[in-house]
Motif scaffolding. Structure first.
Motif, PDB file in Angstrom:
ATOM      1  N   ARG A 119      24.697  42.720 -13.101  1.00  0.00           N
ATOM      2  CA  ARG A 119      25.117  42.150 -11.825  1.00  0.00           C
ATOM      3  C   ARG A 119      23.893  41.558 -11.122  1.00  0.00           C
ATOM      4  NH1 ARG A 119      28.594  47.493  -9.935  1.00  0.00           N
ATOM      5  NH2 ARG A 119      29.936  47.599 -11.805  1.00  0.00           N
ATOM      6  N   LEU A 120      23.870  40.253 -11.018  1.00  0.00           N
ATOM      7  CA  LEU A 120      22.741  39.599 -10.373  1.00  0.00           C
ATOM      8  C   LEU A 120      22.735  39.899  -8.875  1.00  0.00           C
ATOM      9  CD1 LEU A 120      22.800  36.129 -12.160  1.00  0.00           C
ATOM     10  CD2 LEU A 120      21.234  38.040 -12.583  1.00  0.00           C
ATOM     11  N   LEU A 121      21.511  40.026  -8.331  1.00  0.00           N
ATOM     12  CA  LEU A 121      21.333  40.358  -6.916  1.00  0.00           C
ATOM     13  C   LEU A 121      20.389  39.359  -6.269  1.00  0.00           C
ATOM     14  CD1 LEU A 121      20.630  44.199  -7.307  1.00  0.00           C
ATOM     15  CD2 LEU A 121      22.830  43.157  -6.690  1.00  0.00           C
ATOM     16  N   GLY A 122      20.671  39.021  -5.011  1.00  0.00           N
ATOM     17  CA  GLY A 122      19.700  38.299  -4.212  1.00  0.00           C
ATOM     18  C   GLY A 122      18.681  39.264  -3.639  1.00  0.00           C
ATOM     19  N   PRO A 123      17.663  38.756  -2.948  1.00  0.00           N
ATOM     20  CA  PRO A 123      16.633  39.643  -2.384  1.00  0.00           C
ATOM     21  C   PRO A 123      17.197  40.760  -1.517  1.00  0.00           C
ATOM     22  CG  PRO A 123      15.908  37.373  -2.271  1.00  0.00           C
ATOM     23  CD  PRO A 123      17.335  37.326  -2.722  1.00  0.00           C
ATOM     24  N   GLU A 124      18.158  40.439  -0.663  1.00  0.00           N
ATOM     25  CA  GLU A 124      18.708  41.481   0.204  1.00  0.00           C
ATOM     26  C   GLU A 124      19.533  42.488  -0.599  1.00  0.00           C
ATOM     27  OE1 GLU A 124      17.829  42.104   3.285  1.00  0.00           O
ATOM     28  OE2 GLU A 124      16.438  40.439   2.936  1.00  0.00           O
ATOM     29  N   GLY A 125      20.189  42.020  -1.658  1.00  0.00           N
ATOM     30  CA  GLY A 125      20.932  42.936  -2.516  1.00  0.00           C
ATOM     31  C   GLY A 125      20.026  43.919  -3.228  1.00  0.00           C
ATOM     32  N   VAL A 126      18.837  43.451  -3.613  1.00  0.00           N
ATOM     33  CA  VAL A 126      17.848  44.351  -4.222  1.00  0.00           C
ATOM     34  C   VAL A 126      17.390  45.380  -3.204  1.00  0.00           C
ATOM     35  CG1 VAL A 126      15.529  44.491  -5.208  1.00  0.00           C
ATOM     36  CG2 VAL A 126      17.069  42.657  -5.931  1.00  0.00           C
ATOM     37  N   ARG A 127      17.021  44.915  -2.022  1.00  0.00           N
ATOM     38  CA  ARG A 127      16.467  45.819  -1.015  1.00  0.00           C
ATOM     39  C   ARG A 127      17.507  46.794  -0.472  1.00  0.00           C
ATOM     40  NH1 ARG A 127      11.933  45.272   1.655  1.00  0.00           N
ATOM     41  NH2 ARG A 127      12.917  45.434   3.710  1.00  0.00           N
ATOM     42  N   ALA A 128      18.780  46.447  -0.606  1.00  0.00           N
ATOM     43  CA  ALA A 128      19.822  47.391  -0.197  1.00  0.00           C
ATOM     44  C   ALA A 128      19.906  48.579  -1.152  1.00  0.00           C
ATOM     45  CB  ALA A 128      21.178  46.679  -0.142  1.00  0.00           C
ATOM     46  N   ARG A 129      19.385  48.411  -2.376  1.00  0.00           N
ATOM     47  CA  ARG A 129      19.467  49.482  -3.378  1.00  0.00           C
ATOM     48  C   ARG A 129      18.142  50.218  -3.570  1.00  0.00           C
ATOM     49  NH1 ARG A 129      24.072  49.245  -6.661  1.00  0.00           N
ATOM     50  NH2 ARG A 129      25.368  47.376  -6.344  1.00  0.00           N
ATOM     51  N   VAL A 130      17.029  49.518  -3.442  1.00  0.00           N
ATOM     52  CA  VAL A 130      15.706  50.132  -3.667  1.00  0.00           C
ATOM     53  C   VAL A 130      14.738  49.610  -2.611  1.00  0.00           C
ATOM     54  CG1 VAL A 130      15.933  50.601  -6.133  1.00  0.00           C
ATOM     55  CG2 VAL A 130      15.192  48.335  -5.385  1.00  0.00           C
ATOM     56  N   PRO A 131      13.786  50.443  -2.155  1.00  0.00           N
ATOM     57  CA  PRO A 131      12.914  50.072  -1.038  1.00  0.00           C
ATOM     58  C   PRO A 131      11.696  49.255  -1.472  1.00  0.00           C
ATOM     59  CG  PRO A 131      12.464  52.320  -1.681  1.00  0.00           C
ATOM     60  CD  PRO A 131      13.588  51.848  -2.559  1.00  0.00           C
ATOM     61  N   VAL A 132      11.931  48.099  -2.086  1.00  0.00           N
ATOM     62  CA  VAL A 132      10.814  47.284  -2.548  1.00  0.00           C
ATOM     63  C   VAL A 132      10.369  46.340  -1.437  1.00  0.00           C
ATOM     64  CG1 VAL A 132      11.526  47.421  -4.950  1.00  0.00           C
ATOM     65  CG2 VAL A 132      12.342  45.526  -3.536  1.00  0.00           C
ATOM     66  N   ALA A 133       9.141  45.874  -1.563  1.00  0.00           N
ATOM     67  CA  ALA A 133       8.603  44.941  -0.582  1.00  0.00           C
ATOM     68  C   ALA A 133       9.339  43.613  -0.659  1.00  0.00           C
ATOM     69  CB  ALA A 133       7.114  44.739  -0.831  1.00  0.00           C
ATOM     70  N   SER A 134       9.519  42.973   0.484  1.00  0.00           N
ATOM     71  CA  SER A 134      10.235  41.695   0.518  1.00  0.00           C
ATOM     72  C   SER A 134       9.356  40.519   0.134  1.00  0.00           C
ATOM     73  CB  SER A 134      10.824  41.469   1.913  1.00  0.00           C
ATOM     74  OG  SER A 134       9.788  41.457   2.893  1.00  0.00           O
ATOM     75  N   THR A 135       8.054  40.660   0.266  1.00  0.00           N
ATOM     76  CA  THR A 135       7.138  39.559  -0.026  1.00  0.00           C
ATOM     77  C   THR A 135       7.235  39.153  -1.497  1.00  0.00           C
ATOM     78  OG1 THR A 135       5.620  40.374   1.670  1.00  0.00           O
ATOM     79  CG2 THR A 135       4.736  38.805   0.043  1.00  0.00           C
ATOM     80  N   GLY A 136       7.511  37.887  -1.739  1.00  0.00           N
ATOM     81  CA  GLY A 136       7.558  37.376  -3.107  1.00  0.00           C
ATOM     82  C   GLY A 136       8.770  37.785  -3.900  1.00  0.00           C
TER      83      GLY A 136
END
Length: 374
Positions: A119-136
């Motif tokens: 399931r492809l995710l956009g940046p916000e979809g990634v950050r909703a699941r794991v606390p990764v940095a938004s930069t880049g």
């Protein structure tokens, strides 16, 4: 599990040499088929690669035979976790893309496998699941079929569960030799109709000709346990370096482009053969890894530079000011061409090893295939 039992002269259907996950997988399957089984191990409990790992069943990123074994193992893990009493979480995996080539690799995999598995995710979809940095952050993908296993308890719990079902265990018992119908140990002889040798990278200690023919080497990993108060990472977390390791992604045009880019921009990641990923332990600490070095006889030294590389990558990934290392360790597994070694040694004796670092993912699916050949 630390008790020592003297071998018996009574033959059994199967003797398994090695009580790591590959050996135990054979004991689980043989017992389910109604066979009498004995397991023998040189240590008083399993302390090798089966407990020094991420606890990650990385199913979706496999291909071919490994994918089939991983799918079969998935069902076995869920059943064993419930019956033997250890944690197995259907948490999936998030793969983070921080470069256009990484996102392209994920898009290729999604096109091949479909939205149910990738399931492809956009940046916000990634950050909703794991606390990764938004930069880049370009986006990522969620692989829902992957599992997280309570790796430091699983093999011990499976061994105790098997013992309760009548499987015999001989702990603290070194194996000196195997031959048709016989396993010679430091405590006496074990007789069996079949023998399967599952000693991983130590195959050359017991069956050196088999190991030499396979070109077996040791792969040495460096891994860290980090304490990051408040961190919550429910799924496993993979990065671009993981895309260069796992075959379903490494074969994509995106991954090939990433490797070309890193040869110029990030050669240190390629030199250390980094697979930067992490999982979370039940107590909240993060298991972070890993680097890879290959040799028949590895050097005994540990490069602090490589540990610092893993730390720096983790701080950048999670945007951490600091992260305290509470444990460091070296993992070792068997490495050879191909993903699995299944070598007939003598009549009734087979050597089996996972030679690609995916034993937790595949062993419970591999074992039925091996026993089908008996």
């Amino acid at each position: 599990m630390s008790g020592v039992t003297q071998p018996s002269e009574q033959p059994v259907d199967l003797v398994v040499v090695g009580a790591g996950i590959v050996g135990l997988a054979h004991a689980v399957e043989a017992s389910a088929r109604g066979m009498s089984v004995t397991v023998v191990d040189r240590d008083e409990r399993a302390v090798g690669a089966s407990v020094r790992n991420f606890g990650h069943a990385c199913i979706t990123a496999q291909t071919g035979e490994a994918l089939a074994f991983g799918e079969r193992a998935r069902e076995a893990w869920l059943r064993l976790g419930a019956e033997a009493g250890f944690g197995v979480a259907e948490c999936g995996t998030v793969v983070v893309a921080r470069a256009p080539e990484e996102m392209a690799a994920l898009e290729e995999l999604a096109a091949e496998r479909g939205g149910d598995d990738v399931r492809l995710l956009g940046p916000e979809g990634v950050r909703a699941r794991v606390p990764v940095a938004s930069t880049g952050l370009y986006g990522g993908a969620f692989l829902p079929r992957d599992l997280r296993i309570e790796q430091r308890r699983a093999v011990g719990a499976i061994a105790e569960w098997l013992a309760g079902r009548g499987v015999g265990f001989h702990w603290s018992t070194p194996v000196l030799g195997v031959e048709p119908g016989l396993v010679r140990t430091g405590r006496g002889e074990l007789r069996a109709r079949r023998v399967v040798v599952c000693v991983g990278h130590n195959l050359d200690r017991l069956l050196p000709e088999v190991a030499d023919k396979a070109g077996l080497r040791r792969c040495v990993l460096r891994m860290l346990q980090l304490r990051v108060p408040g961190a919550r990472v429910a799924p496993a977390l993979l990065t671009g370096s993981s895309m260069l390791r796992y075959p379903a992604l490494s074969g994509t045009e995106g991954a090939r482009g990433l490797r070309r880019c890193w040869r110029v921009e990030r050669p240190e990641l390629l030199d250390a053969v980094v697979n930067h990923m992490l999982t979370q332990l039940p107590d909240g600490d993060l298991v972070v890894g890993d680097t890879h070095a290959y040799a028949v006889t590895p050097d005994p030294w540990a490069d602090e530079e490589w540990d610092e590389l893993l730390l720096a990558e983790t701080r950048k990934l999670l945007d951490l000011a600091e992260a305290r290392v509470v444990r460091r360790w070296r993992g070792v597994y068997a490495s050879a061409e191909g993903e699995f070694l299944r070598a007939p040694v003598e009549p009734g004796v087979t050597a089996v090893s996972v030679t690609s670092g995916i034993g937790m993912t595949t062993a419970l699916g591999l074992a039925p295939a091996v026993l089908d050949t008996f």
